[in-house]
Design an enzyme around this catalytic site. Structure first.
Site, mmCIF file in Angstrom:
data_model
loop_
_atom_site.group_PDB
_atom_site.id
_atom_site.type_symbol
_atom_site.label_atom_id
_atom_site.label_comp_id
_atom_site.label_asym_id
_atom_site.label_seq_id
_atom_site.Cartn_x
_atom_site.Cartn_y
_atom_site.Cartn_z
ATOM 1 N N LYS A 197 2.801 -20.765 1.841
ATOM 2 C CA LYS A 197 1.372 -20.781 2.013
ATOM 3 C C LYS A 197 0.656 -21.795 1.284
ATOM 4 O O LYS A 197 -0.505 -22.369 1.866
ATOM 5 C CB LYS A 197 0.721 -19.419 1.224
ATOM 6 C CG LYS A 197 1.015 -18.252 2.364
ATOM 7 C CD LYS A 197 0.560 -18.344 3.585
ATOM 8 C CE LYS A 197 0.656 -16.963 4.345
ATOM 9 N NZ LYS A 197 0.416 -17.041 5.743
ATOM 10 N N TYR A 210 7.553 -17.176 -0.410
ATOM 11 C CA TYR A 210 6.244 -16.963 0.544
ATOM 12 C C TYR A 210 5.090 -17.842 0.064
ATOM 13 O O TYR A 210 4.310 -18.495 1.140
ATOM 14 C CB TYR A 210 5.819 -15.519 0.275
ATOM 15 C CG TYR A 210 4.492 -15.121 1.013
ATOM 16 C CD1 TYR A 210 4.482 -15.000 2.367
ATOM 17 C CD2 TYR A 210 3.175 -14.656 0.103
ATOM 18 C CE1 TYR A 210 3.273 -14.658 2.933
ATOM 19 C CE2 TYR A 210 2.014 -14.308 1.067
ATOM 20 C CZ TYR A 210 2.006 -14.147 2.248
ATOM 21 O OH TYR A 210 0.887 -13.904 2.629
#
Ligand SMILES: NC(=O)c1ccc[n+]([C@@H]2O[C@H](COP(=O)([O-])OP(=O)(O)OC[C@H]3O[C@@H](n4cnc5c(N)ncnc54)[C@H](O)[C@@H]3O)[C@@H](O)[C@H]2O)c1
Length: 253
Positions: free
Chosen positions: A153, A149
């Site tokens: 980002k 994740y």
């Protein structure tokens, strides 16, 4: 003339908070989500002629069709909020190829397609525009089990910086908001996955993260929406390429 904003992932959570704020700022909001029913409910609840749309942000053609449909319905576009995204809980060494591909398709490719579709329309209009991407504290600092994740980002930060430089000559600004621990369904999902992996009660991981916030409370979608409101306003015209933390002062675990 009423300003028009698109908010992807506007059917719940942070996106819903952003829709409410932008509507109260006077925007007509195109609320776009995989879950069209939720998008429509949110749009109808805020008024201003706001409308729900289906979109899968990981699909390039969907994103361009979304912008076309919004321009057909509202006549123009002023702000594009690339909010939709998913989380994934896995150690780097355990992450499986399908899951890695899925999260990159949504969080990274989806953000790129949003930038492309919005920029194409803004260039046609010739008056600039504002693109606002969803980054995260995880885009500044990676933690265990959120590594994939985080990678997506960090990518959003890179896309934000490069697109800002490329689009500045067209008076298009590109910025990102970086929330901390926002009390949305996404964090319920992260907490449940961590509870399983660490064999601990539900809620404990979330509380541990909340305890590390200087301001002493979990973040609300409205806290994020206040920053997005500024980034969508002319007051932020001299800011571009930034990924701004809005996290209550997190002391990284
Ligand atoms: N919740 C947090 O603590 C937190 C922190 C930092 C960043 N973020 C980021 O903020 C954004 C919103 O997070 P949230 O907590 O509101 O999440 P959420 O899971 O509560 O809501 C996400 C929304 O996006 C929609 N969506 C998911 N995949 C989609 C797709 N492919 N196409 C269109 N819509 C899709 C979902 O249907 C849902 O309505 C995400 O990009 C997330 O990574 C969240």
């Amino acid at each position: 003339m009423v300003k028009v904003a698109v908010v992807t992932g506007g059917g719940q959570g942070i996106g819903e908070g952003i829709v409410k704020q932008l509507a109260s700022d006077g925007f007509s909001v195109a609320v776009a989500d995989l879950n069209k029913d939720n998008a429509t409910k949110v749009a109808e609840s805020v008024g201003n002629g706001s409308k729900g749309y289906y979109v899968d942000i990981s699909n390039h053609d969907d994103m361009f069709k979304l912008v076309d449909d919004v321009v057909k319905d509202f006549g123009k576009l002023d702000v594009f909020v690339n909010n939709a995204g998913i989380a994934q809980i896995a150690a780097i060494v355990d992450a499986n190829p399908e899951e890695i591909t899925k999260i990159f398709n949504i969080n990274v490719n989806g953000t790129i397609y949003g930038v492309q579709a919005a920029a194409q329309q803004f260039k046609k209009q010739g008056k600039g525009g504002k693109i606002i991407n969803a980054c995260s504290i995880a885009g500044h600092q990676a933690v265990e089990l959120l590594g994939i994740y985080s990678a997506t980002k960090f990518a959003v930060r890179g896309i934000t910086q490069a697109a800002a430089k490329e689009l500045a000559k067209d008076k298009i600004t590109v910025n990102a908001y970086c929330p901390g621990i926002v009390l949305t369904p996404m964090w319920d999902q992260i907490d449940a996955a961590m509870a399983k992996i660490y064999d601990r009660p539900l809620g404990e991981t979330k509380q541990e993260y909340i305890d590390s916030i200087a301001l002493g409370r979990g973040e609300e979608p409205a806290d994020v929406a206040n920053l997005v409101s500024f980034l969508a306003d002319e007051k932020s015209n001299y800011i571009t390429g930034q990924s701004i933390l809005v996290d209550g002062g997190i002391n990284y675990v």
